[in-house]
Design a protein around this motif. Structure first.
Motif, short mmCIF file in Angstrom:
data_model
loop_
_atom_site.label_atom_id
_atom_site.label_comp_id
_atom_site.label_asym_id
_atom_site.label_seq_id
_atom_site.Cartn_x
_atom_site.Cartn_y
_atom_site.Cartn_z
N GLY A 132 -24.86 36.21 38.15
CA GLY A 132 -24.58 34.78 37.96
C GLY A 132 -25.31 34.23 36.74
N ALA A 133 -26.59 34.59 36.59
CA ALA A 133 -27.36 34.14 35.43
C ALA A 133 -26.77 34.72 34.14
CB ALA A 133 -28.82 34.55 35.58
N GLY A 134 -26.37 35.98 34.19
CA GLY A 134 -25.74 36.59 33.02
C GLY A 134 -24.44 35.90 32.66
N THR A 135 -23.67 35.51 33.67
CA THR A 135 -22.41 34.80 33.43
C THR A 135 -22.68 33.49 32.70
OG1 THR A 135 -21.45 35.79 35.41
CG2 THR A 135 -20.34 33.85 34.53
N ILE A 136 -23.69 32.76 33.13
CA ILE A 136 -24.03 31.49 32.48
C ILE A 136 -24.48 31.74 31.04
CG2 ILE A 136 -25.71 29.61 32.45
CD1 ILE A 136 -25.53 29.63 35.53
N ALA A 137 -25.33 32.75 30.85
CA ALA A 137 -25.82 33.05 29.51
C ALA A 137 -24.67 33.41 28.56
CB ALA A 137 -26.83 34.19 29.57
N VAL A 138 -23.74 34.21 29.05
CA VAL A 138 -22.60 34.61 28.21
C VAL A 138 -21.67 33.41 27.98
CG1 VAL A 138 -20.57 36.10 28.09
CG2 VAL A 138 -22.75 37.05 28.83
N ALA A 139 -21.45 32.60 29.01
CA ALA A 139 -20.60 31.42 28.86
C ALA A 139 -21.19 30.44 27.85
CB ALA A 139 -20.39 30.74 30.20
N ALA A 140 -22.52 30.37 27.80
CA ALA A 140 -23.19 29.45 26.87
C ALA A 140 -22.94 29.81 25.41
CB ALA A 140 -24.70 29.42 27.15
N THR A 141 -22.54 31.05 25.16
CA THR A 141 -22.25 31.43 23.77
C THR A 141 -20.95 30.78 23.29
OG1 THR A 141 -20.92 33.40 24.32
CG2 THR A 141 -23.32 33.69 24.13
N GLY A 142 -20.10 30.39 24.25
CA GLY A 142 -18.81 29.78 23.89
C GLY A 142 -17.74 30.79 23.52
N ASP A 143 -18.07 32.05 23.55
CA ASP A 143 -17.11 33.10 23.21
C ASP A 143 -16.36 33.52 24.47
OD1 ASP A 143 -15.73 35.41 22.49
OD2 ASP A 143 -17.41 36.27 21.36
N ILE A 144 -15.14 33.02 24.63
CA ILE A 144 -14.39 33.27 25.87
C ILE A 144 -14.02 34.74 26.03
CG2 ILE A 144 -12.14 32.68 24.91
CD1 ILE A 144 -12.38 31.32 28.10
N LYS A 145 -13.78 35.44 24.94
CA LYS A 145 -13.47 36.87 25.04
C LYS A 145 -14.69 37.65 25.54
CE LYS A 145 -9.85 37.10 21.54
NZ LYS A 145 -8.67 37.22 22.26
N LEU A 146 -15.85 37.31 25.04
CA LEU A 146 -17.08 37.95 25.51
C LEU A 146 -17.29 37.63 26.99
CD1 LEU A 146 -19.70 39.52 24.98
CD2 LEU A 146 -20.75 37.35 24.30
N TRP A 147 -17.08 36.37 27.37
CA TRP A 147 -17.23 35.96 28.77
C TRP A 147 -16.25 36.73 29.66
CZ3 TRP A 147 -13.58 33.82 32.00
CH2 TRP A 147 -14.04 33.36 33.23
N ALA A 148 -15.00 36.81 29.25
CA ALA A 148 -14.00 37.51 30.05
C ALA A 148 -14.34 38.99 30.18
CB ALA A 148 -12.61 37.34 29.44
N THR A 149 -14.84 39.57 29.12
CA THR A 149 -15.25 40.98 29.16
C THR A 149 -16.45 41.15 30.10
OG1 THR A 149 -14.44 41.31 26.91
CG2 THR A 149 -16.02 42.93 27.76
N VAL A 151 -17.33 39.22 32.65
CA VAL A 151 -16.92 38.98 34.04
C VAL A 151 -16.13 40.16 34.59
CG1 VAL A 151 -15.47 37.50 35.50
CG2 VAL A 151 -17.02 36.48 33.87
N THR A 152 -15.27 40.75 33.77
CA THR A 152 -14.45 41.85 34.27
C THR A 152 -15.15 43.20 34.23
OG1 THR A 152 -13.39 42.09 32.11
CG2 THR A 152 -12.23 40.78 33.75
N LEU A 153 -15.76 43.53 33.12
CA LEU A 153 -16.32 44.87 32.96
C LEU A 153 -17.78 44.98 33.40
CD1 LEU A 153 -14.72 45.87 29.54
CD2 LEU A 153 -13.91 46.38 31.84
N VAL A 154 -18.62 44.10 32.89
CA VAL A 154 -20.05 44.22 33.17
C VAL A 154 -20.34 43.88 34.64
CG1 VAL A 154 -22.35 43.37 32.58
CG2 VAL A 154 -20.68 43.77 30.78
N ALA A 155 -19.87 42.74 35.09
CA ALA A 155 -20.15 42.33 36.48
C ALA A 155 -19.57 43.34 37.47
CB ALA A 155 -19.61 40.93 36.74
N ALA A 156 -18.34 43.72 37.25
CA ALA A 156 -17.71 44.70 38.15
C ALA A 156 -18.41 46.05 38.04
CB ALA A 156 -16.23 44.83 37.84
N GLY A 157 -18.74 46.46 36.83
CA GLY A 157 -19.41 47.74 36.62
C GLY A 157 -20.77 47.80 37.31
N LEU A 158 -21.52 46.71 37.24
CA LEU A 158 -22.82 46.66 37.92
C LEU A 158 -22.66 46.79 39.43
CD1 LEU A 158 -24.62 43.85 35.88
CD2 LEU A 158 -25.22 46.28 35.95
#
Length: 184
Positions: A132-149, A151-158
């Protein structure tokens, strides 16, 4: 095992729909609208079939409808980007309940190593808070492609890695305890 994945797919159906539409169209507002429609369709479908929705499915539906609507009304992507973080924090909070994971374990695990299952439950809570904290940090960058990646790859992979590690450790510990008990 198949049942667990079906429940997860049901709980995160609208998120899956959102990401699929976003990756296909590169349009966040369209993906948000279709995700809201998918959430409503999921609710109607379950009512028609007489199925009961679990707490996590209800929570996910509510978040999609409320945050998705806020995104559509304000054209502010932060609302929809916050949904996975809120979901992970909520799941993490639920996982802080002692012994929550025991009902998901096979009887042999519950009977042999309940203390490890309880510890693993807390470890899962920590993982959910971290994601959840990582999601917020990535969302704060404003890069939606990075956020989508993320949420799908990193969060699921972990989560997949944590599940695999837990499976292997539980198997080793249960086998070891059963062998020790047989020798005694």
């Amino acid at each position: 095992m198949k049942d667990v994945f079906a429940r997860l797919a049901s709980d995160f159906f609208s998120t899956i729909v959102f990401l699929a539409v976003y990756f296909a169209t590169n349009n966040v507002l369209l993906a948000t609208g279709i995700a809201i429609a998918g959430a409503i369709a999921q609710l109607v479908h379950s009512r028609i079939k007489g199925e009961m929705l679990g707490f996590m499915t209800w929570a996910s539906l509510a978040l999609v409808i409320v945050l998705g609507s806020a995104t559509l009304l304000t054209h502010d992507l932060r609302f929809v980007l916050a949904k996975p973080a809120i979901a992970h924090f909520a799941i993490g909070a639920i996982m802080l309940k002692r012994g929550w994971m025991l009902r998901y374990m096979p009887p042999i695990v519950v009977q042999t190593i309940p203390e490890y299952v309880t510890l693993a439950g807390y470890a899962w809570a920590v993982l959910m808070f971290a994601i959840g904290a990582g999601t917020i940090a990535v969302a704060a960058t404003g890069d939606i492609k990075l956020w989508a990646t993320y949420v799908t790859l990193v969060a699921a992979g972990l989560k997949i890695a944590a599940f695999a590690i837990q499976y292997v450790l539980f198997r080793i510990i249960v086998t070891s305890r059963l062998r020790a008990a047989a020798r005694a």
